[in-house]
Write an enzyme that holds these catalytic residues in place. Structure first.
Site, PDB file in Angstrom:
ATOM      1  N   GLU A 166      27.808  16.365  60.621  1.00  0.00           N
ATOM      2  CA  GLU A 166      28.719  15.758  59.530  1.00  0.00           C
ATOM      3  C   GLU A 166      30.119  16.130  59.567  1.00  0.00           C
ATOM      4  OE1 GLU A 166      28.097  18.545  55.615  1.00  0.00           O
ATOM      5  OE2 GLU A 166      26.212  17.377  56.282  1.00  0.00           O
ATOM      6  N   ASP A 199      21.866  13.260  52.358  1.00  0.00           N
ATOM      7  CA  ASP A 199      23.206  13.519  51.679  1.00  0.00           C
ATOM      8  C   ASP A 199      23.754  14.574  52.768  1.00  0.00           C
ATOM      9  OD1 ASP A 199      25.296  13.621  49.819  1.00  0.00           O
ATOM     10  OD2 ASP A 199      24.696  15.904  49.499  1.00  0.00           O
ATOM     11  N   ARG A 210      20.298  20.788  54.467  1.00  0.00           N
ATOM     12  CA  ARG A 210      21.227  20.836  55.167  1.00  0.00           C
ATOM     13  C   ARG A 210      20.764  19.792  56.473  1.00  0.00           C
ATOM     14  NH1 ARG A 210      24.263  22.990  52.696  1.00  0.00           N
ATOM     15  NH2 ARG A 210      25.242  24.829  52.798  1.00  0.00           N
ATOM     16  N   HIS A 226      27.587  14.474  51.497  1.00  0.00           N
ATOM     17  CA  HIS A 226      27.273  15.864  51.034  1.00  0.00           C
ATOM     18  C   HIS A 226      28.107  15.917  49.634  1.00  0.00           C
ATOM     19  CE1 HIS A 226      26.633  20.024  52.872  1.00  0.00           C
ATOM     20  NE2 HIS A 226      26.860  20.000  51.633  1.00  0.00           N
ATOM     21  N   GLN A 227      27.433  14.988  48.918  1.00  0.00           N
ATOM     22  CA  GLN A 227      28.143  14.462  47.330  1.00  0.00           C
ATOM     23  C   GLN A 227      27.210  15.341  46.438  1.00  0.00           C
ATOM     24  OE1 GLN A 227      28.011  10.474  46.545  1.00  0.00           O
ATOM     25  NE2 GLN A 227      28.457  10.816  44.380  1.00  0.00           N
ATOM     26  N   ALA A 228      26.134  15.730  46.754  1.00  0.00           N
ATOM     27  CA  ALA A 228      24.911  16.400  45.910  1.00  0.00           C
ATOM     28  C   ALA A 228      25.548  17.353  44.884  1.00  0.00           C
ATOM     29  CB  ALA A 228      23.749  16.677  46.490  1.00  0.00           C
TER      30      ALA A 228
END
Length: 332
Positions: free
Chosen positions: A264, A259, A235, A296-298
């Site tokens: 965001e 990430d 986060r 925030h692709q993980a």
């Protein structure tokens, strides 16, 4: 029975529509995030709203949902720092989440960021496409025998620990709950300070709470080795970004891979390639040659999206017929 999805993207529609064939819900998808600006659009036929990480479930929003007769708030994610749980509890709205969806997806993305930063494969790719085969500036380091400090050994942190053991790393960890299986595998637990100060690579895998907000700040960074690699796929609020930028400028942080980002919600999951981004902080971060940012692709694998859709719809179905989903799934 109707579900309204907020922050819905094409891939959400694809996976939830596919899994809904077994449930038969009426589903409406809205691209906008849930917040005070849109909550009144929820109609009285809505049984559940399904939300994601950047939806804002404030007291005002939850009170409006209760007045509309909404019975369930379903988070299609693990974290819930964006939701006022106590308000939902007082108003009798059930809250469920997806506590574990392919933890390997996030752990593997963390490793991908580490390898990219270290071996600079993103830069090599662009060079070779321009017929530049020089190795100057692409020097990396062996992961073998490096010390990796893992902050948080839940499902994702545990998966990351196992991968790093496979690279031949020494792995230290900090978590209030010690995982006996990780101990048996050779992971050494210590205090936060011990773990941070010993590590060549620090990776954050803990949920965001009031107690650990801005966990990584000037004081903690001062305990880290000079040239440390810092990774965050958990986060954004775990990092005080301004302090990290200062440490990058000073050369104390050698590499940064994130990430997630504290602000965001104004940026991630959107195509802003034709826009002027007014966030000077993210612009400063992306200007560093030793910083890698992904949006925030993980979590974004087929396996994870299948699990998110299946668990979310099954939880809503169980609640609709008076059954209780697994305790780990339920927040209220």
């Amino acid at each position: 029975m109707k579900i309204i999805f907020f922050s819905a993207k094409p891939y959400d529609i694809q996976f939830f529509d596919s899994h809904n064939q077994a449930f038969g819900f009426e589903m409406e998808y809205l691209e906008t995030h849930l917040g005070p600006h849109i909550v009144k659009a929820v109609d009285e036929q809505t049984f559940a709203v399904c939300v994601f990480v950047n939806d804002k479930l404030t007291t005002e929003v939850i009170e409006t949902l209760a007045l509309k007769g909404v019975k369930v708030i379903a988070l299609r994610c693990a974290g819930f720092n964006n939701l006022q749980l106590e308000t939902a509890r007082k108003l009798g709205i059930r809250v469920c989440r997806v506590p574990a969806y392919s933890p390997e997806a996030v752990a593997e993305h963390t490793v991908a960021m580490l390898l990219t930063l270290n071996r600079k494969t993103h830069k090599a790719y662009n060079r070779v496409r321009e017929q530049n085969f020089s190795l100057n500036g692409l020097l990396g380091f062996n992961l073998h025998k490096k010390t990796v400090g893992v902050i948080g050994t839940g499902k994702i942190g545990k998966a990351f620990c196992k991968i790093m053991l496979g690279f031949g790393c020494k792995v230290m960890a900090f978590d209030p709950v010690i995982d006996q299986n990780l101990l048996a595998a050779g992971i050494q637990y210590g205090t936060l300070e011990e773990t941070i100060s010993s590590a060549d690579i620090v990776s954050l895998h803990c949920p965001l709470t009031a107690d650990n907000h801005h966990l990584v700040n000037t004081k903690i960074i001062g305990l880290m080795k000079k040239g440390v690699t810092l990774l965050n796929t958990s986060r954004g609020g775990l990092i005080k970004t301004e302090d990290v930028i200062d440490a990058l400028k000073a050369g104390h942080i050698g590499y940064l891979g994130i990430d997630v980002y504290e602000q965001e919600e104004k940026l991630f999951f959107k195509d802003l390639s034709g826009s002027i981004i007014e966030d000077d902080t993210i612009q400063r971060l992306t200007s560093f040659p030793n910083v890698l940012v992904t949006g925030h692709q993980a979590f974004f694998t087929k396996e994870a999206l299948d699990q998110i859709a299946e668990i979310t719809l099954n939880s809503i179905k169980q609640l609709s017929v008076g059954e209780e989903p697994a305790p780990a799934v339920m927040l209220v």
